[in-house]
Design a protein around this motif. Structure first.
Motif, PDB file in Angstrom:
ATOM      1  N   ARG A  19      85.785  53.663  85.946  1.00 65.81           N
ATOM      2  CA  ARG A  19      87.017  52.954  86.281  1.00 65.81           C
ATOM      3  C   ARG A  19      87.494  53.375  87.669  1.00 65.81           C
ATOM      4  O   ARG A  19      87.813  54.530  87.906  1.00 65.81           O
ATOM      5  CB  ARG A  19      88.104  53.233  85.248  1.00 65.81           C
ATOM      6  CG  ARG A  19      89.412  52.513  85.590  1.00 65.81           C
ATOM      7  CD  ARG A  19      90.464  52.673  84.544  1.00 65.81           C
ATOM      8  NE  ARG A  19      91.700  51.996  84.937  1.00 65.81           N
ATOM      9  CZ  ARG A  19      92.803  51.971  84.206  1.00 65.81           C
ATOM     10  NH1 ARG A  19      92.834  52.570  83.043  1.00 65.81           N
ATOM     11  NH2 ARG A  19      93.876  51.336  84.647  1.00 65.81           N
ATOM     12  N   GLU A  26      94.872  45.804  88.018  1.00 73.25           N
ATOM     13  CA  GLU A  26      95.875  46.449  87.163  1.00 73.25           C
ATOM     14  C   GLU A  26      97.004  45.461  86.872  1.00 73.25           C
ATOM     15  O   GLU A  26      97.560  44.868  87.790  1.00 73.25           O
ATOM     16  CB  GLU A  26      96.437  47.703  87.845  1.00 73.25           C
ATOM     17  CG  GLU A  26      95.394  48.721  88.263  1.00 73.25           C
ATOM     18  CD  GLU A  26      94.640  49.307  87.083  1.00 73.25           C
ATOM     19  OE1 GLU A  26      95.175  49.298  85.962  1.00 73.25           O
ATOM     20  OE2 GLU A  26      93.498  49.769  87.290  1.00 73.25           O
ATOM     21  N   ARG A 258      95.317  50.031  80.515  1.00 77.81           N
ATOM     22  CA  ARG A 258      94.409  48.947  80.147  1.00 77.81           C
ATOM     23  C   ARG A 258      94.152  49.036  78.654  1.00 77.81           C
ATOM     24  O   ARG A 258      93.909  50.113  78.116  1.00 77.81           O
ATOM     25  CB  ARG A 258      93.076  49.046  80.908  1.00 77.81           C
ATOM     26  CG  ARG A 258      93.184  48.744  82.394  1.00 77.81           C
ATOM     27  CD  ARG A 258      91.812  48.795  83.045  1.00 77.81           C
ATOM     28  NE  ARG A 258      91.878  48.625  84.491  1.00 77.81           N
ATOM     29  CZ  ARG A 258      90.835  48.699  85.296  1.00 77.81           C
ATOM     30  NH1 ARG A 258      89.623  48.924  84.778  1.00 77.81           N
ATOM     31  NH2 ARG A 258      90.975  48.538  86.600  1.00 77.81           N
TER      32      ARG A 258
END
Length: 260
Positions: A19, A26, A258
């Protein structure tokens, strides 16, 4: 068995390392904001309502500070919606009231507290992978409480024809607004830091008593208690008003999340 353990560890570690933070990918975050700003309150919460010839010794309301918790959502590439609840507090003012000859009449602690749910739209006019410069504008529905706690001397009780000390509790509901600019940058992993400068608009044109209260002004104007729900007045019978508007500085932290 050793190979299996290595495989399990890699299945956790590799995605975490894979990531890479980028504002474009985002979309959701929680945040905390803390602000500090100058106050326009000064002595307006009590001065025109504590005796016409009273002089005051002590600090006035000099600044406001606040904290806010909430969430933000990217609603399009240049726009973010921020929704949160702010708690705004004016610095408590500790005052001594004296008459014209210098005789002490009372001690006073004046406190103003605000709960302000609000929404803000941010426009990112400069955006890179890990930093962005933005403007913002927003509004809220503020619930304000003002508490003035008077502790009278015998001279004060006699001067104002009162029988005891009291706490004057009142409240108001107003629409607030704010605008400004901010700079956000990646601090670590998925946490960003935001520095912000803005202006808050919050004026109060009317306050109402939370309960029946015999005050200096009500004794003078009504000869007794001001009833619950009645408008708080000054000596000249005008409404008690004050202004919590002003410029402020903010430091904020955001944690981007997330779920998939």
């Amino acid at each position: 068995m050793k190979s299996l353990l290595v495989f399990i560890l890699l299945s956790w570690v590799v995605p975490a390392q894979a990531r890479v933070f980028n504002f474009k990918s985002e979309h959701f975050a929680s945040y905390f904001r803390g602000s500090l700003g100058l106050s326009r309150l000064e002595r307006t919460t009590y001065k025109p309502a504590s005796g016409l010839n009273t002089s005051y010794v002590g600090d006035e309301h000099q600044y406001n500070f606040s904290g806010e918790l909430g969430f933000l959502f990217n609603i399009s590439e240049p726009l973010t919606l921020r929704v949160g609840a702010e708690v705004l507090q004016s610095k408590v003012s500790e005052i001594v009231g004296n008459n014209s000859s210098g005789t002490k009449l009372f001690d006073l602690s004046s406190d103003v507290f605000v709960f302000n749910p609000m929404a803000t739209v941010e426009w990112h006019f400069i955006a890179k992978d890990t930093m962005r410069l933005s403007g913002f504008i927003g509004a809220g529905m503020a619930s304000l409480s003002m508490d003035n706690a008077y502790t009278f001397t015998s001279a004060g009780l006699s001067a104002f024809s009162l029988s005891q000390s009291y706490v004057e509790k009142s409240e108001a509901f107003v629409v607030s607004a704010h605008y400004g600019g901010q700079f956000e940058f990646l601090l670590a992993d998925t946490v960003t830091m935001v520095t912000e400068a803005g202006f808050r608009y919050m004026t109060v044109g009317e306050l109402k008593y939370k309960h029946d209260t015999t005050t200096i002004v009500s004794q003078e104007l009504l000869g007794g208690a001001a009833p619950k729900g009645s408008v708080v007045k000054y000596h000249d019978v005008s409404n008690r008003t004050f202004d919590m508007s002003g410029y402020y500085l903010v430091l904020s932290f955001r944690l981007y999340l997330r779920f998939l």
